[in-house]
Design a protein around this motif. Structure first.
Motif, PDB file in Angstrom:
ATOM      1  N   ILE A  92      17.015  31.483 -15.032  1.00 39.15           N
ATOM      2  CA  ILE A  92      16.157  31.079 -13.912  1.00 39.15           C
ATOM      3  C   ILE A  92      15.064  32.113 -13.717  1.00 39.15           C
ATOM      4  O   ILE A  92      15.327  33.316 -13.672  1.00 39.15           O
ATOM      5  N   LYS A  93      13.838  31.624 -13.614  1.00 35.32           N
ATOM      6  CA  LYS A  93      12.692  32.471 -13.302  1.00 35.32           C
ATOM      7  C   LYS A  93      11.732  31.679 -12.423  1.00 35.32           C
ATOM      8  O   LYS A  93      11.378  30.541 -12.754  1.00 35.32           O
ATOM      9  N   ASP A  94      11.308  32.268 -11.338  1.00 34.96           N
ATOM     10  CA  ASP A  94      10.371  31.631 -10.412  1.00 34.96           C
ATOM     11  C   ASP A  94      10.863  30.248  -9.981  1.00 34.96           C
ATOM     12  O   ASP A  94      10.104  29.269  -9.962  1.00 34.96           O
ATOM     13  N   ASN A  95      12.158  30.155  -9.672  1.00 34.41           N
ATOM     14  CA  ASN A  95      12.766  28.909  -9.203  1.00 34.41           C
ATOM     15  C   ASN A  95      12.700  27.779 -10.231  1.00 34.41           C
ATOM     16  O   ASN A  95      12.656  26.599  -9.870  1.00 34.41           O
ATOM     17  N   VAL A  96      12.700  28.148 -11.504  1.00 39.12           N
ATOM     18  CA  VAL A  96      12.767  27.171 -12.599  1.00 39.12           C
ATOM     19  C   VAL A  96      13.949  27.529 -13.482  1.00 39.12           C
ATOM     20  O   VAL A  96      14.037  28.657 -13.976  1.00 39.12           O
ATOM     21  N   LEU A  97      14.873  26.587 -13.671  1.00 36.80           N
ATOM     22  CA  LEU A  97      15.989  26.775 -14.590  1.00 36.80           C
ATOM     23  C   LEU A  97      15.566  26.266 -15.958  1.00 36.80           C
ATOM     24  O   LEU A  97      15.368  25.064 -16.153  1.00 36.80           O
ATOM     25  N   HIS A  98      15.399  27.192 -16.891  1.00 32.86           N
ATOM     26  CA  HIS A  98      14.996  26.861 -18.264  1.00 32.86           C
ATOM     27  C   HIS A  98      16.248  26.561 -19.081  1.00 32.86           C
ATOM     28  O   HIS A  98      17.172  27.380 -19.133  1.00 32.86           O
ATOM     29  N   CYS A  99      16.284  25.408 -19.746  1.00 33.11           N
ATOM     30  CA  CYS A  99      17.448  24.977 -20.516  1.00 33.11           C
ATOM     31  C   CYS A  99      17.083  24.920 -22.000  1.00 33.11           C
ATOM     32  O   CYS A  99      16.056  24.321 -22.361  1.00 33.11           O
ATOM     33  N   PRO A 100      17.893  25.526 -22.876  1.00 30.13           N
ATOM     34  CA  PRO A 100      17.597  25.515 -24.318  1.00 30.13           C
ATOM     35  C   PRO A 100      17.391  24.092 -24.829  1.00 30.13           C
ATOM     36  O   PRO A 100      18.108  23.164 -24.423  1.00 30.13           O
ATOM     37  N   ALA A 101      16.423  23.924 -25.723  1.00 26.74           N
ATOM     38  CA  ALA A 101      16.072  22.580 -26.193  1.00 26.74           C
ATOM     39  C   ALA A 101      15.459  22.642 -27.585  1.00 26.74           C
ATOM     40  O   ALA A 101      15.094  23.714 -28.083  1.00 26.74           O
ATOM     41  N   HIS A 102      15.341  21.473 -28.203  1.00 25.77           N
ATOM     42  CA  HIS A 102      14.628  21.316 -29.468  1.00 25.77           C
ATOM     43  C   HIS A 102      13.347  20.533 -29.197  1.00 25.77           C
ATOM     44  O   HIS A 102      13.322  19.631 -28.360  1.00 25.77           O
ATOM     45  N   ASN A 103      12.289  20.863 -29.925  1.00 22.02           N
ATOM     46  CA  ASN A 103      11.013  20.190 -29.734  1.00 22.02           C
ATOM     47  C   ASN A 103      10.896  18.987 -30.660  1.00 22.02           C
ATOM     48  O   ASN A 103      11.157  19.075 -31.857  1.00 22.02           O
ATOM     49  N   LEU A 104      10.511  17.843 -30.088  1.00 23.55           N
ATOM     50  CA  LEU A 104      10.302  16.616 -30.857  1.00 23.55           C
ATOM     51  C   LEU A 104       8.805  16.366 -30.947  1.00 23.55           C
ATOM     52  O   LEU A 104       8.203  15.758 -30.064  1.00 23.55           O
ATOM     53  N   LYS A 105       8.190  16.859 -31.994  1.00 28.62           N
ATOM     54  CA  LYS A 105       6.737  16.796 -32.110  1.00 28.62           C
ATOM     55  C   LYS A 105       6.228  15.360 -32.149  1.00 28.62           C
ATOM     56  O   LYS A 105       5.147  15.056 -31.644  1.00 28.62           O
ATOM     57  N   ARG A 106       6.998  14.456 -32.749  1.00 25.55           N
ATOM     58  CA  ARG A 106       6.515  13.094 -32.907  1.00 25.55           C
ATOM     59  C   ARG A 106       6.446  12.348 -31.578  1.00 25.55           C
ATOM     60  O   ARG A 106       5.620  11.471 -31.377  1.00 25.55           O
ATOM     61  N   ILE A 107       7.367  12.686 -30.667  1.00 22.42           N
ATOM     62  CA  ILE A 107       7.441  11.955 -29.408  1.00 22.42           C
ATOM     63  C   ILE A 107       6.842  12.813 -28.299  1.00 22.42           C
ATOM     64  O   ILE A 107       7.535  13.509 -27.563  1.00 22.42           O
ATOM     65  N   TYR A 108       5.516  12.792 -28.214  1.00 20.01           N
ATOM     66  CA  TYR A 108       4.805  13.480 -27.142  1.00 20.01           C
ATOM     67  C   TYR A 108       5.078  14.976 -27.103  1.00 20.01           C
ATOM     68  O   TYR A 108       4.837  15.626 -26.096  1.00 20.01           O
ATOM     69  N   GLY A 109       5.613  15.563 -28.198  1.00 16.62           N
ATOM     70  CA  GLY A 109       5.952  16.974 -28.186  1.00 16.62           C
ATOM     71  C   GLY A 109       7.053  17.291 -27.191  1.00 16.62           C
ATOM     72  O   GLY A 109       7.143  18.408 -26.669  1.00 16.62           O
ATOM     73  N   LEU A 110       7.913  16.306 -26.914  1.00 14.57           N
ATOM     74  CA  LEU A 110       8.963  16.436 -25.901  1.00 14.57           C
ATOM     75  C   LEU A 110       9.993  17.474 -26.308  1.00 14.57           C
ATOM     76  O   LEU A 110      10.405  17.552 -27.463  1.00 14.57           O
ATOM     77  N   ASP A 111      10.401  18.304 -25.356  1.00 14.28           N
ATOM     78  CA  ASP A 111      11.528  19.206 -25.554  1.00 14.28           C
ATOM     79  C   ASP A 111      12.797  18.467 -25.135  1.00 14.28           C
ATOM     80  O   ASP A 111      12.874  17.928 -24.030  1.00 14.28           O
ATOM     81  N   LEU A 112      13.795  18.442 -26.024  1.00 19.19           N
ATOM     82  CA  LEU A 112      15.024  17.706 -25.754  1.00 19.19           C
ATOM     83  C   LEU A 112      16.200  18.668 -25.716  1.00 19.19           C
ATOM     84  O   LEU A 112      16.511  19.333 -26.702  1.00 19.19           O
ATOM     85  N   ALA A 113      16.843  18.766 -24.573  1.00 14.53           N
ATOM     86  CA  ALA A 113      18.003  19.641 -24.391  1.00 14.53           C
ATOM     87  C   ALA A 113      19.281  18.827 -24.513  1.00 14.53           C
ATOM     88  O   ALA A 113      19.266  17.589 -24.440  1.00 14.53           O
ATOM     89  N   SER A 114      20.397  19.508 -24.667  1.00 12.89           N
ATOM     90  CA  SER A 114      21.679  18.823 -24.629  1.00 12.89           C
ATOM     91  C   SER A 114      21.915  18.314 -23.208  1.00 12.89           C
ATOM     92  O   SER A 114      21.667  19.030 -22.240  1.00 12.89           O
ATOM     93  N   PRO A 115      22.421  17.082 -23.060  1.00 15.64           N
ATOM     94  CA  PRO A 115      22.684  16.582 -21.710  1.00 15.64           C
ATOM     95  C   PRO A 115      23.907  17.223 -21.062  1.00 15.64           C
ATOM     96  O   PRO A 115      24.082  17.130 -19.853  1.00 15.64           O
ATOM     97  N   VAL A 116      24.740  17.888 -21.876  1.00 12.03           N
ATOM     98  CA  VAL A 116      25.971  18.497 -21.362  1.00 12.03           C
ATOM     99  C   VAL A 116      25.899  20.004 -21.546  1.00 12.03           C
ATOM    100  O   VAL A 116      25.639  20.496 -22.644  1.00 12.03           O
ATOM    101  N   SER A 117      26.093  20.749 -20.466  1.00 11.81           N
ATOM    102  CA  SER A 117      26.053  22.211 -20.543  1.00 11.81           C
ATOM    103  C   SER A 117      26.854  22.818 -19.403  1.00 11.81           C
ATOM    104  O   SER A 117      26.567  22.562 -18.231  1.00 11.81           O
ATOM    105  N   ARG A 118      27.845  23.623 -19.733  1.00 11.39           N
ATOM    106  CA  ARG A 118      28.612  24.316 -18.696  1.00 11.39           C
ATOM    107  C   ARG A 118      27.744  25.334 -17.968  1.00 11.39           C
ATOM    108  O   ARG A 118      27.891  25.537 -16.756  1.00 11.39           O
ATOM    109  N   SER A 119      26.849  25.990 -18.714  1.00 13.78           N
ATOM    110  CA  SER A 119      25.965  26.980 -18.087  1.00 13.78           C
ATOM    111  C   SER A 119      25.077  26.321 -17.040  1.00 13.78           C
ATOM    112  O   SER A 119      24.882  26.839 -15.934  1.00 13.78           O
ATOM    113  N   ARG A 120      24.537  25.161 -17.394  1.00 15.16           N
ATOM    114  CA  ARG A 120      23.656  24.450 -16.455  1.00 15.16           C
ATOM    115  C   ARG A 120      24.435  24.050 -15.209  1.00 15.16           C
ATOM    116  O   ARG A 120      23.953  24.203 -14.084  1.00 15.16           O
TER     117      ARG A 120
END
Length: 410
Positions: free
Chosen positions: A49-77
């Motif tokens: 968490i930084k500046d009230n934003v929780l950053h979640c690890p993800a992979h970048n999907l360049k073909r689909i709008y450059g979307l970052d896709l994280a795992s939907p399941v995370s104990r840390s989250r």
């Protein structure tokens, strides 16, 4: 209240959803609420968490709008959300982070607001070849039904959102809350005459010419090809009118080639990508905002144009017909001929008449700022928090949420 907003995309990325969430966050914080943004971030390998934003690890999907896709399941989250202890979870996207928000809301017994921003049927071509579009559309409807089904309240910026939820098989009512705009950032006073003249000189646009613009990501769903064809059909060099296409995207090379084929490169200019903080002078150097896109719900780029005083010409769309009121903030048109007539009508207005119209345009969005949006949403938060107590049903994990709706987890 403590509000957790779940979104696949957030700053420094810029798009309509990000702008909406940024303005909503600022408005809610100004009202005294605490907001945590939960978002995917392909540049990190661990949650933080930084500046009230929780950053979640993800992979970048360049073909689909450059979307970052994280795992939907995370104990840390889940751990971070338990510590934050939200009163409301507000989901703004429907992919991994959105699913995570729905599941965590169930686990923590927290009510959910879901905002639908996108008509996904218009974007299926990004992931499916043409022969598979009908099947993909059917499967997508089945998937997207999950979100209104498990939300306490569904909101959207346009009546089109209600049409879409009905189309996918949901009977949930959509509360229409128009998109916000950064009024101060796009006010005409934020750029100088020198900046505007410099932009015109850069692109070879005469200072006395009337300039129409379209601003947005150049994807197939924006129908800029239709705009170019309309322009070629109606506008001539002697009209002393130019069309400025501001933005970048996968369709840009095709659109530039189409402009050549239509012989309109002398009056149609592609600026390429313009960073959002640098956008206001581009808006202010223009005179009219024009769009033929039927995929937008309540275009923030269009609202930014209005905040800058640009009357809007919009291709008629029955479900968005209330967004542009003839003679108040622009005009609707139904074909190329009517578009051309409206362009020339605005071009030929005398200064007093044009100034009056521009003042009316700015006035039409004066209640579209952060405070208005936050107050709308705050009312909904309080209603569901007070009248819909957290459910005491058994914990429903993500796998259960999916399997209940016919999806099999492997």
């Amino acid at each position: 209240m403590r509000i957790a907003i779940f979104t696949e995309t957030y700053l420094p990325q810029i798009n309509g959803v990000v702008t909406h969430i940024k303005i909503l966050k600022e408005g809610l914080e100004a009202l005294g609420h605490t907001v945590l943004i939960v978002t995917a971030d392909s540049k990190t390998r661990k949650h933080y968490i930084k500046d009230n934003v929780l950053h979640c690890p993800a992979h970048n999907l360049k073909r689909i709008y450059g979307l970052d896709l994280a795992s939907p399941v995370s104990r840390s989250r889940l751990h971070y959300l338990r510590e934050f202890n939200p009163d409301i979870i507000h989901v703004h996207n429907e992919f991994s982070i959105g699913l995570s928000g729905m599941a965590i809301a169930k686990i923590l017994h927290v009510p959910v607001v879901y905002t639908l921003h996108t008509m996904y049927d218009d974007y299926i071509y990004y992931i499916a070849p043409k022969p598979l579009v009908p099947l993909t559309k059917k499967l997508s409807h089945r998937y997207f039904r999950l979100f209104p089904k498990y939300a306490n309240v569904v909101t959207g910026p346009s009546k089109k959102c209600q049409e879409y939820t009905t189309e996918i098989g949901s009977d949930k009512k959509v509360e229409v809350i128009p998109n916000p705009v950064e009024l101060d950032a796009f006010s005409p006073q934020t750029s100088t005459p020198e900046q505007r003249e410099e932009i015109r000189k850069t692109f070879g646009i005469p200072l006395d010419a009337t300039v129409a613009c379209f601003v947005g990501r150049l994807g197939q769903e924006k129908s800029v090809d239709v705009l170019l064809k309309f322009w070629a059909e109606e506008m001539k060099k002697e009209d002393n009118m130019y069309l400025l296409i501001v933005g970048d995207g996968p369709e840009k090379p095709k659109l530039e080639e189409l402009a050549k084929e239509l012989h309109i490169t002398d009056t149609v200019i592609f600026t390429g990508k313009v960073m959002h903080p640098e956008l206001p002078p581009y808006i202010h150097t223009c005179d009219i905002y024009v769009t033929v896109s039927l995929s937008d719900t309540n275009s923030i780029s269009m609202l930014e144009g209005m905040a800058g005083g640009l009357p809007v010409l919009q291709l008629y769309d029955e479900l968005n017909a209330d967004q542009v009121r003839d003679g108040v903030n622009g005009y609707m048109f139904r074909d190329a001929k009517e578009m051309g007539a409206r362009l020339r009508q605005i071009r030929d207005m005398d200064k007093d008449e044009l100034d009056k119209l521009k003042t009316s345009v700015i006035q039409s969005v004066k209640n579209s700022g952060a405070e208005t949006l936050a107050n709308y949403i705050q009312t909904i938060y309080y209603q569901i928090y007070k009248t819909v107590p957290p459910k005491k049903s058994p914990i429903l994990h993500l796998s259960g949420l999916l399997s209940q709706n016919g999806f099999r987890h492997k």
